[in-house]
Write a protein that holds these residues in place. Structure first.
Motif, PDB file in Angstrom:
ATOM      1  N   GLN A  92       0.938  -1.136   0.049  1.00  0.00           N
ATOM      2  CA  GLN A  92       0.033  -0.007  -0.138  1.00  0.00           C
ATOM      3  C   GLN A  92       0.786   1.221  -0.049  1.00  0.00           C
ATOM      4  O   GLN A  92       1.915   1.363   0.274  1.00  0.00           O
ATOM      5  CB  GLN A  92      -1.101   0.062   1.261  1.00  0.00           C
ATOM      6  CG  GLN A  92      -2.267  -0.885   1.036  1.00  0.00           C
ATOM      7  CD  GLN A  92      -3.025  -0.745   2.070  1.00  0.00           C
ATOM      8  OE1 GLN A  92      -2.763  -0.367   3.364  1.00  0.00           O
ATOM      9  NE2 GLN A  92      -4.309  -0.891   2.238  1.00  0.00           N
ATOM     10  N   ASP A 165      -3.449   4.992  -0.642  1.00  0.00           N
ATOM     11  CA  ASP A 165      -4.478   3.764  -0.356  1.00  0.00           C
ATOM     12  C   ASP A 165      -5.206   4.217   1.147  1.00  0.00           C
ATOM     13  O   ASP A 165      -6.498   3.740   1.138  1.00  0.00           O
ATOM     14  CB  ASP A 165      -3.779   2.183   0.101  1.00  0.00           C
ATOM     15  CG  ASP A 165      -3.314   1.922  -1.538  1.00  0.00           C
ATOM     16  OD1 ASP A 165      -4.173   1.663  -2.418  1.00  0.00           O
ATOM     17  OD2 ASP A 165      -2.133   1.787  -1.372  1.00  0.00           O
ATOM     18  N   ILE A 166      -4.473   4.603   1.934  1.00  0.00           N
ATOM     19  CA  ILE A 166      -4.905   5.117   3.191  1.00  0.00           C
ATOM     20  C   ILE A 166      -4.075   6.111   3.875  1.00  0.00           C
ATOM     21  O   ILE A 166      -2.856   6.180   3.649  1.00  0.00           O
ATOM     22  CB  ILE A 166      -4.810   3.741   4.231  1.00  0.00           C
ATOM     23  CG1 ILE A 166      -5.416   3.970   5.475  1.00  0.00           C
ATOM     24  CG2 ILE A 166      -3.360   3.132   4.429  1.00  0.00           C
ATOM     25  CD1 ILE A 166      -5.813   2.738   6.436  1.00  0.00           C
ATOM     26  N   ALA A 199      -7.868   7.185  -0.372  1.00  0.00           N
ATOM     27  CA  ALA A 199      -8.992   6.471  -0.644  1.00  0.00           C
ATOM     28  C   ALA A 199      -9.847   6.106   0.804  1.00  0.00           C
ATOM     29  O   ALA A 199     -10.998   6.123   1.103  1.00  0.00           O
ATOM     30  CB  ALA A 199      -8.825   4.947  -1.358  1.00  0.00           C
ATOM     31  N   GLU A 200      -8.868   5.879   1.742  1.00  0.00           N
ATOM     32  CA  GLU A 200      -9.492   5.838   3.201  1.00  0.00           C
ATOM     33  C   GLU A 200      -8.720   6.752   4.206  1.00  0.00           C
ATOM     34  O   GLU A 200      -7.518   6.682   4.200  1.00  0.00           O
ATOM     35  CB  GLU A 200      -9.320   4.189   3.760  1.00  0.00           C
ATOM     36  CG  GLU A 200      -9.875   4.136   5.142  1.00  0.00           C
ATOM     37  CD  GLU A 200      -9.888   2.619   5.783  1.00  0.00           C
ATOM     38  OE1 GLU A 200     -10.154   2.198   6.536  1.00  0.00           O
ATOM     39  OE2 GLU A 200      -9.275   1.797   5.017  1.00  0.00           O
ATOM     40  N   VAL A 202      -8.165   7.502   8.207  1.00  0.00           N
ATOM     41  CA  VAL A 202      -8.207   7.001   9.608  1.00  0.00           C
ATOM     42  C   VAL A 202      -7.777   8.118  10.460  1.00  0.00           C
ATOM     43  O   VAL A 202      -6.594   8.600  10.387  1.00  0.00           O
ATOM     44  CB  VAL A 202      -7.568   5.496   9.691  1.00  0.00           C
ATOM     45  CG1 VAL A 202      -7.538   5.276  11.149  1.00  0.00           C
ATOM     46  CG2 VAL A 202      -7.752   4.730   8.739  1.00  0.00           C
ATOM     47  N   ASN A 225     -13.113   8.247   7.435  1.00  0.00           N
ATOM     48  CA  ASN A 225     -13.845   6.755   7.289  1.00  0.00           C
ATOM     49  C   ASN A 225     -13.858   5.950   8.428  1.00  0.00           C
ATOM     50  O   ASN A 225     -14.510   5.151   8.887  1.00  0.00           O
ATOM     51  CB  ASN A 225     -13.229   5.794   6.173  1.00  0.00           C
ATOM     52  CG  ASN A 225     -13.167   6.871   4.865  1.00  0.00           C
ATOM     53  OD1 ASN A 225     -12.202   7.309   4.500  1.00  0.00           O
ATOM     54  ND2 ASN A 225     -14.264   6.878   4.005  1.00  0.00           N
ATOM     55  N   THR A 226     -12.731   5.935   9.251  1.00  0.00           N
ATOM     56  CA  THR A 226     -12.565   5.022  10.367  1.00  0.00           C
ATOM     57  C   THR A 226     -11.923   5.877  11.501  1.00  0.00           C
ATOM     58  O   THR A 226     -11.162   6.765  11.578  1.00  0.00           O
ATOM     59  CB  THR A 226     -11.474   3.946  10.182  1.00  0.00           C
ATOM     60  OG1 THR A 226     -12.008   3.272   9.025  1.00  0.00           O
ATOM     61  CG2 THR A 226     -11.368   3.209  11.393  1.00  0.00           C
ATOM     62  N   SER A 241     -19.444   5.678   9.267  1.00  0.00           N
ATOM     63  CA  SER A 241     -17.763   5.805   9.642  1.00  0.00           C
ATOM     64  C   SER A 241     -17.745   4.576  10.525  1.00  0.00           C
ATOM     65  O   SER A 241     -18.716   4.152  11.437  1.00  0.00           O
ATOM     66  CB  SER A 241     -17.611   7.131  10.667  1.00  0.00           C
ATOM     67  OG  SER A 241     -17.649   7.932   9.634  1.00  0.00           O
ATOM     68  N   ARG A 242     -16.715   3.929  10.419  1.00  0.00           N
ATOM     69  CA  ARG A 242     -16.421   2.761  11.044  1.00  0.00           C
ATOM     70  C   ARG A 242     -15.723   3.116  12.366  1.00  0.00           C
ATOM     71  O   ARG A 242     -14.882   4.026  12.624  1.00  0.00           O
ATOM     72  CB  ARG A 242     -15.415   1.798  10.341  1.00  0.00           C
ATOM     73  CG  ARG A 242     -14.765   0.529  10.980  1.00  0.00           C
ATOM     74  CD  ARG A 242     -14.236  -0.340  10.081  1.00  0.00           C
ATOM     75  NE  ARG A 242     -13.137   0.314   9.458  1.00  0.00           N
ATOM     76  CZ  ARG A 242     -12.003  -0.274   8.712  1.00  0.00           C
ATOM     77  NH1 ARG A 242     -11.921  -1.796   9.053  1.00  0.00           N
ATOM     78  NH2 ARG A 242     -11.017   0.281   8.436  1.00  0.00           N
TER      79      ARG A 242
END
Length: 246
Positions: A92, A165-166, A199-200, A202, A225-226, A241-242
């Motif tokens: 990633q 990616d994150i 994309a994500e 945290v 997202n998280t 949201s996680r």
């Protein structure tokens, strides 16, 4: 009522309710709105709260220089770092914002992890030295001494051209009214760029960041997202949201 007593009451009420409304407090305490606003102004100058239109919100204690933040919640940061490190997958492209909690994330990475880490924090880049399979991309620019991270046009353009990616985004406050916040306007603008580059997204939050706010808004809560915390899922967190508990 003495001024000191009234100010103590305001702080207690803020801790209980999460917001102060000057109009309501003036009626309740039988003083003028100007008196309440003067109290709030004094408390804001002391770094005890953040003034907003109509009243005040809790000020994040993590809105402080790096040297001060290093000593805050070391066990919670270690737990958050371990939980966050488990989200990274081999291959990633990972954005790591600056901050002491993200240094704990680096410490929790598996030794053999192979990925690319992009950061504008020299301390994060240096902490990655023991990981031979991680490619490090350090984004440069003028250093903001409050957080010891690069800022400015160069850093913003670099993140604007990146697709990751994150991203692990550092914030100093999360509040249902003000969203994701931080302590400096340049940082807020750069963090908004980071949000758009991944994309994500945290966010790792120690307990003192929850239901607290800092002067400069990054984005609404829905932009992440998280959320990783050491406690239960906050009731204001978006259903989309996680939440992960460390």
């Amino acid at each position: 009522m003495l001024t000191s007593t009234r100010k103590a009451l305001l702080l207690d009420r803020l801790a209980r309710d999460g917001r102060l409304m000057a109009t309501d407090l003036a009626v309740e305490l039988r003083v003028s709105e100007d008196t309440i606003r003067r109290d709030l102004r004094d408390l804001a100058a002391e770094g005890r709260l953040l003034r907003v239109h109509g009243g005040a919100l809790p000020l994040s204690p993590t809105h402080a220089p790096v040297a001060v933040r290093r000593s805050l919640h070391p066990q919670a940061k270690a737990a958050l770092g371990r939980r966050a490190a488990a989200l990274i997958r081999p291959g990633q492209i990972v954005i790591l914002d600056g901050g002491t909690t993200h240094l704990a994330l680096v410490a929790a990475l598996p030794p053999g992890l192979a990925c690319t880490v992009v950061t504008h924090a020299p301390a994060i880049a240096a902490a990655l030295e023991p990981f031979p399979w991680i490619e490090i991309l350090l984004i440069g620019g003028p250093i903001l001494r409050l957080s010891m991270v690069a800022t400015g046009v160069e850093a913003a353009e670099a993140y604007g051209n990146l697709r990751a990616d994150i991203a692990f985004l550092g914030v100093t406050g999360l509040h249902p009214e003000t969203g994701l916040t931080t302590g400096h306007p340049e940082e807020a603008r750069l963090k908004a760029r980071i949000l758009r580059a991944a994309a994500e997204v945290v966010v790792l939050a120690t307990p003192d960041k929850l239901d607290a706010t800092s002067p400069h808004r990054i984005a609404p809560l829905e932009a992440m997202n998280t959320l990783i915390t050491t406690g239960e899922r906050p009731d204001w967190l978006s259903p989309d949201s996680r939440h992960l508990r460390a």
